[in-house]
Design an enzyme around this catalytic site. Structure first.
Site: not given
Ligand code: M6R
Length: 605
Positions: A2, A27, A74, A100-101, A482, A486, A489, A505, A600
């Site tokens: 958060c 966040r 969040w 937060n947490g 990757e 993308k 998400e 397989h 994020k």
């Molecule tokens: O800040 P970080 O690189 O440690 O974050 C890790 C993941 O949460 C982050 O890369 C996440 O997978 C991305 N939102 C993907 O686009």
């Protein structure tokens, strides 16, 4: 996960809080709220479901004050609702708290101390604020003492608190454990924030807080007390970032801006870490520590983990050192058998990811050397690792990570080159990293200039399907993972990144008429094999699309990538995938930068 903001001693408190929360929306963005007090007996609490824009619309012109706290949420405990939104307050309206947490033992505390207290929300935060109030009343404690007593009872993997007491309306009370929280020092006022980005319009001077400290902040004083009750003097550090860098300018979404920034990020990394003649300029001590290791362990989550998969190839090829790559949330609780002299590399854009931090805590306890590669100066993982290298990618705001991924790979390549040279590897000596990064930057530019083509391909292949496959072998497989992440998400298409040879397989059973299958073909050794695997999916009705390195291209290929060294091809092949995901999300009318259910910075385990 958060965002927290606070301010004391500034008549523009409402504006500062709302602007700060907007910057912290990355966040968390499912609900938000502010509490402000004007020191003359007037105070206001405004909370809402949804984004900061909703909160803004609910803040009427009469809402004013000089001290206040704010929060963007969040959800962890309790559904998304106004009642569960922060700030939370005690039943007598005295204490207001943002958090937060996660507090692991909130149910026990509630049962033990607060069984007679009516609750408005389902959150762990409300338990904390009611406890503070209870101790203040029953034990006749002042706000700080009641706060400290409550903190001493909490069990939580990570938390950050910011509290106000109506009886001391110009004072902010702050505490944190593992979770990020900074104090910004202004001229006649002070601010608090989860990330310096939120307060760059107010100050560039920030104080970091250590776990276990409790801080009392008034307009002209920041009093830090350590866990043993001793006063701590600390000098602020300067954040050298322009507030404008955090704006998206004329771009419709941050993600597009960040994709477009990648060529410059490559140039910036070359300028920062390479001499004019291309020699790596990396701290000798770091290289010596890595040279002394018998194995590298790269640890990361999500996109950063994917960048680590490419890094493995770079370290093994250029420096000839065995390298393992691990998902941090797995490693933290199922640690594999380690080599005799491990060296850990933490990849993390934010430097705050709780899963990765948990591994670092264990690594530090065991006394192993470590390096954090991060985009955020002074972030938790940066402070706690033995060494840090910064990505210099500029703030990445969109939830979908783009430029941090390519920056991580480029910096791994520079580091692998430095290590390979130190250990006398011929392949490293012959690898002209400066020239290669120049070619990469030019190649990236050529790809981002093809936006119309990529939007068209997104329309033709991805808009009408609710599933898709990205396939490849070796590091093309790493990029497939990757690329799929993308797409998943931000466009909510069920996408899989798959090792192309593994499809037959079992998973090929999912291919049906029209299933999009996108193949990466950038490695000479596996190009023919991946093409065969694409044919196998076509024979079952798949609609295939190829993303191919120029020197391996054949007639009929769809997207041709400029040639750079094979090891660096992921830096180019990922870019069309980023843009395919972007346009699919955009044309579905989704919020590209703030996809559902995500934030994020993931500061909970
Ligand atoms: O800040 P970080 O690189 O440690 O974050 C890790 C993941 O949460 C982050 O890369 C996440 O997978 C991305 N939102 C993907 O686009």
């Amino acid at each position: 996960m958060c965002g927290i903001v606070g301010v004391t001693g500034n008549d523009n408190a409402v504006k500062i809080l709302l602007n700060g929360l907007e910057k912290l929306e990355y966040r968390g963005y499912d609900s938000a709220g502010i509490y402000v007090n004007d020191q003359k007996g007037q105070d206001y609490l405004v909370k809402t479901k949804g984004r900061i824009s909703e909160l803004r619309s609910k803040v009427t012109p009469d809402v004013h004050g000089s001290t206040g706290i704010g929060h963007t949420r969040w959800a962890t405990h309790g559904v998304v609702s106004v009642a569960n939104a922060h700030p939370h307050f005690s039943n007598d309206d005295r204490f207001y708290l943002v958090h937060n947490g996660v507090i692991d033992n909130f149910q026990e505390l509630k049962a033990k101390y607060l069984s007679d207290v009516p609750f408005r929300s389902q959150t762990d935060t409300e338990v904390v604020v009611q406890l503070i109030d209870k101790f203040a009343i029953e034990d006749n404690l002042d706000a700080k003492a009641a706060f400290l007593k409550t903190l001493s009872l909490l069990k939580g993997s990570s938390y950050a608190f910011l509290m106000m007491d109506r009886e001391q309306p110009d004072t902010l009370f702050v505490a944190k454990n593992k979770s990020p929280l900074l104090i910004g020092v202004g001229d006649g006022f002070n601010v608090v924030c989860s990330d310096a980005l939120a307060m760059l319009k107010e100050t560039h001077n920030f104080l970091e807080l250590m776990d276990g400290e409790v801080v009392t902040i008034t307009p002209d004083k920041v009093a830090i007390q350590d866990a043993d009750g001793n006063a701590v003097e600390r000098k602020p550090f300067h954040v050298d970032m322009n507030a404008d860098e955090t704006d998206k300018g004329t771009y419709p979404f941050y993600m597009l801006k960040e994709v477009d920034e990648q060529p410059n990020v490559m140039r910036k990394l070359a300028q920062t870490y390479l001499s004019e003649h291309g020699e790596p300029q990396i701290d000798d001590k770091l290289i010596a520590a890595m040279e002394a290791a018998d194995r590298l362990y790269i640890v990361g989550a999500g996109t950063s983990y994917h960048a680590g998969l490419v890094g493995k190839r770079l370290f093994e090829n250029l420096a000839h050192i065995p390298t393992e790559v691990h998902v941090s949330s797995e490693f933290a609780y199922e640690q594999p058998m380690l080599s005799k002299k491990p060296f850990f590399i933490f990849l993390t854009q934010s430097g705050e990811t709780a899963d990765s931090r948990e591994v670092l805590v264990n690594v530090n306890d065991a006394g192993y050397p470590s390096l954090t590669i991060t985009n955020v100066q002074n972030s938790t993982l940066s402070r706690e690792a033995t060494y840090t290298l910064l990505l210099h990618a500029g703030p990445e705001i969109a939830v979908a990570s783009t430029k941090a991924y390519t920056a991580q790979i480029a910096l791994e390549a520079i580091l692998a080159k430095a290590l390979g040279e130190a250990t006398g590897q011929i392949v490293a000596q012959n690898f002209n990293i400066r020239q290669q990064l120049g070619l990469v930057a030019t190649g990236m530019q050529a790809i981002v200039d093809e936006k119309d083509t990529l939007e068209q391909l997104s329309n033709d292949y991805l808009m009408k399907s609710n599933k898709a496959f990205y396939i490849g072998r070796g590091i093309d497989h790493a990029v497939s993972l990757e690329a799929a992440l993308k797409l998943k998400e931000i466009s909510y298409v069920q996408a899989e990144g798959f090792a192309s040879g593994e499809l037959k397989h079992g998973t090929i059973a999912l291919i049906e008429k029209g299933t999009p299958v996108i193949g990466f073909i950038t490695q000479a050794k596996t190009a023919g094999l991946t093409r065969s695997n694409l044919q196998e999916t076509m024979a079952r009705g798949a609609k295939t699309l190829t993303i191919v390195r120029e020197s391996l291209a054949i007639e009929g290929d769809n997207l041709i990538l400029p040639d750079v060294d094979e090891m660096l091809m992921p830096l180019l092949s990922v870019v069309p995938a980023q843009l395919l995901a972007y346009y699919t999300s955009l044309n579905k009318g989704l919020d590209v930068d703030k996809p559902r259910n995500l934030a994020k910075s993931v500061t909970v385990e």
